[in-house]
Motif scaffolding. Structure first.
Motif, mmCIF file in Angstrom:
data_model
loop_
_atom_site.group_PDB
_atom_site.id
_atom_site.type_symbol
_atom_site.label_atom_id
_atom_site.label_comp_id
_atom_site.label_asym_id
_atom_site.label_seq_id
_atom_site.Cartn_x
_atom_site.Cartn_y
_atom_site.Cartn_z
ATOM 1 N N GLN A 1 41.756 52.656 36.281
ATOM 2 C CA GLN A 1 40.445 52.075 35.966
ATOM 3 C C GLN A 1 40.413 50.627 36.434
ATOM 4 O OE1 GLN A 1 41.137 53.376 31.937
ATOM 5 N NE2 GLN A 1 38.969 53.939 31.758
ATOM 6 N N VAL A 2 39.242 50.215 36.914
ATOM 7 C CA VAL A 2 39.070 48.829 37.348
ATOM 8 C C VAL A 2 38.980 47.951 36.097
ATOM 9 C CG1 VAL A 2 37.392 47.319 38.511
ATOM 10 C CG2 VAL A 2 37.950 49.565 39.485
ATOM 11 N N LEU A 3 39.610 46.772 36.123
ATOM 12 C CA LEU A 3 39.620 45.906 34.945
ATOM 13 C C LEU A 3 38.187 45.551 34.523
ATOM 14 C CD1 LEU A 3 42.520 43.403 35.847
ATOM 15 C CD2 LEU A 3 42.647 45.668 34.808
ATOM 16 N N SER A 4 37.918 45.597 33.264
ATOM 17 C CA SER A 4 36.602 45.309 32.654
ATOM 18 C C SER A 4 35.505 46.332 32.976
ATOM 19 C CB SER A 4 36.041 43.923 33.048
ATOM 20 O OG SER A 4 37.023 42.983 33.151
ATOM 21 N N HIS A 5 35.827 47.413 33.660
ATOM 22 C CA HIS A 5 34.817 48.450 33.938
ATOM 23 C C HIS A 5 35.490 49.811 33.761
ATOM 24 C CE1 HIS A 5 31.871 45.632 35.621
ATOM 25 N NE2 HIS A 5 32.934 45.002 36.102
ATOM 26 N N ASP A 6 35.502 50.294 32.532
ATOM 27 C CA ASP A 6 36.256 51.518 32.244
ATOM 28 C C ASP A 6 35.730 52.758 32.957
ATOM 29 O OD1 ASP A 6 38.095 50.272 30.761
ATOM 30 O OD2 ASP A 6 37.411 51.009 28.809
ATOM 31 N N GLU B 1 38.098 42.105 39.514
ATOM 32 C CA GLU B 1 39.353 41.351 39.684
ATOM 33 C C GLU B 1 40.193 41.924 40.814
ATOM 34 O OE1 GLU B 1 41.673 39.814 36.400
ATOM 35 O OE2 GLU B 1 40.037 40.494 35.087
ATOM 36 N N LEU C 1 42.429 45.172 41.548
ATOM 37 C CA LEU C 1 43.473 45.355 40.529
ATOM 38 C C LEU C 1 43.054 46.493 39.613
ATOM 39 C CD1 LEU C 1 44.322 41.738 39.378
ATOM 40 C CD2 LEU C 1 45.976 43.489 40.013
ATOM 41 N N VAL C 2 43.900 47.496 39.471
ATOM 42 C CA VAL C 2 43.548 48.596 38.570
ATOM 43 C C VAL C 2 44.550 48.672 37.423
ATOM 44 C CG1 VAL C 2 42.298 50.031 40.236
ATOM 45 C CG2 VAL C 2 44.781 50.275 40.041
ATOM 46 N N LYS C 3 44.087 49.232 36.308
ATOM 47 C CA LYS C 3 44.982 49.464 35.170
ATOM 48 C C LYS C 3 45.903 50.627 35.542
ATOM 49 C CE LYS C 3 41.405 48.552 31.750
ATOM 50 N NZ LYS C 3 40.653 49.180 30.669
#
Ligand code: FAD
Length: 413
Positions: free
Chosen positions: A288-293, A274, A282-284
């Protein structure tokens, strides 16, 4: 407990990648991959160009900085496969597997589709670019005879910098100072011409008014011509055409430097995660990359929400993120809670030619030779590893930081 067998792969050896590697060293297996053999402290690339600092000061080799617990591979990462958890390398047939991936390849020069820009202008992001520009300037000077009339001398020694962000301003003032010095040494008639071409309506769009006053004064005193609301429409080997108020002008140029912006790294463009409308990952809040912790991203290619907006695309942000990211990799591997932070601006510093600078710290701006010294001191403290900082600090203190003149090619030192 730390999972000793976990393999962390870091893509990119710049502010984000290198500082993460330094902090995460010793946590499982760590590999950093970069297409250059050295780190680059880019805020001082201008000083390298002007000869105020040497390559080893601001571009130390990765192998010198990293201890044996980190494996360094010099290569270009060609693709990232998030399903098989591997990265492809240009010069290594085998794909490299990871448990944790850090994506930090930085941006690339944005030529904005201007005809001839990529082919004929010089970008300014790497040591090699600074070398090319310096050589081009020496070569242009070497072709001008002292008895040439002032107007012909100026025509032969016209240099254009595209973009009036910090890069364009810092570079153009260094170029102007070096050229003025060269004119005196070589007894040339008249004066050189350095132009800055800017599409927007003002210089340094992201910086506060306090520092801008010092910058404008320096540009005026060094006779750097700033053309705002002006768009470059074409670059050729020996000319640049710009458009202002619907009117096009072509000028002869000895070199055009492209400091007109950054675009997304192709490696990230091809990564299916994303992103923002501008293509940033987009990072949390934990990076962390969204949907890939198990995948983290930082620096110029990532969008981190909780940071002062002026920090976007800066070394300051990448550096602060790297510290958080290294802590989060350790937490991730040991099953602990990952954290976040708010990132603030640490101050602004711009060099203005070879003798002065302007600095903004704690809302107060100051300029001049003292600011130049303060900038050197500030940047010494931001270099990687205490050992390197110590060596560089000692070298600047004892050997000095005088610029290296643009002497004729045969007698370059
Ligand atoms: C001339 C200049 C001056 C600057 N001055 C300042 C300043 O004064 N203050 C400030 O805060 N910021 C400054 N910046 C911006 C700052 O350099 C960046 O924001 C910062 O470097 C971003 O860090 P990063 O880790 O994202 O990328 P980078 O530091 O650019 O590092 C990325 C690394 O990855 C490598 N790489 C790229 N693609 C691949 C690939 N496919 N495979 C392997 N390796 C790859 C690159 O060669 C590079 O070594 C400046 C930038 C430039 C160009």
């Amino acid at each position: 407990m730390t999972n000793k067998k976990a393999h962390t792969v870091i893509v990119g050896g710049g502010f984000g990648g290198l500082f993460t590697a330094l902090d995460v060293a010793g946590t499982g297996d760590v590999t950093i991959i970069s297409d250059e053999d050295h780190f680059l402290f880019s805020p001082m690339l201008y000083e390298y160009f002007s000869g105020e600092v040497e390559k080893w000061h601001i571009a130390p080799n990765h192998e010198e900085l990293l201890d044996e617990s980190v494996n360094f591979i010099q290569d270009q990462v060609t693709d990232i496969d998030l399903d098989s958890r591997t990265v492809g390398l240009k010069n290594h047939p085998e794909r490299l597997s990871y448990d944790v991936l850090v994506v930090a390849p930085g941006g690339v020069t944005n030529y904005a589709g201007v005809p001839g820009a990529e082919e004929f202008s010089i970008p300014f992001r790497k040591i090699a670019h600074a070398d090319t520009l310096r050589l081009r300037m020496v070569d242009a000077l070497d072709h001008v005879a002292p008895d040439l009339p002032p107007q012909d001398t100026q025509r032969a020694l016209t240099f254009a910098v595209v973009g009036a962000g910090a890069s364009g301003v810092e570079l153009s003032t260094k170029m102007a100072d070096l050229l003025r010095d060269a004119f005196k040494r070589r007894a040339l008639h008249g004066e050189p011409r350095v132009l800055v071409i800017e599409m927007g309506d003002r210089i340094l769009p992201g910086m506060g008014g306090e520092i801008r006053e010092y910058v404008e004064e320096a540009l005026r005193e060094l006779h750097v011509e700033v053309h705002t609301l002006t768009r470059v429409v074409r670059v050729t080997e020996k000319s640049l055409t710009f458009e202002h108020n619907g009117e096009q002008t072509e000028i002869e140029t000895a070199a055009v430097v492209w400091a007109g912006g950054v675009r997304m790294n192709p490696l990230v463009e091809n990564l299916k995660v994303e992103k923002t409308n501008r293509g940033l990952i987009l990072v949390k809040p934990t990076l962390q990359v969204l949907s890939h912790d198990n995948v983290f991203a930082l620096g110029d290619i990532a969008f981190f929400k909780d940071a002062t907006p002026t920090l976007a695309g800066t070394a300051q942000l990448a550096l602060q993120e790297a510290r958080l990211l290294a802590r989060n990799i350790k937490a991730f591997l040991s099953g602990d809670e990952l954290r976040t932070e708010h990132f603030e601006e640490l101050g602004e510093a711009v060099s203005l030619g070879t003798e002065r600078a302007a600095i903004l710290v704690g809302g107060k701006a100051f300029g001049g030779t003292l600011a130049r010294q303060a900038r050197f001191a500030l940047y010494t403290s931001r270099l990687p590893t205490w050992h390197h900082r110590l060596r560089v600090g000692a070298s600047w203190f004892f050997d000095g930081t005088a610029p290296r003149p643009l002497l004729p090619l045969g007698i370059q030192r």
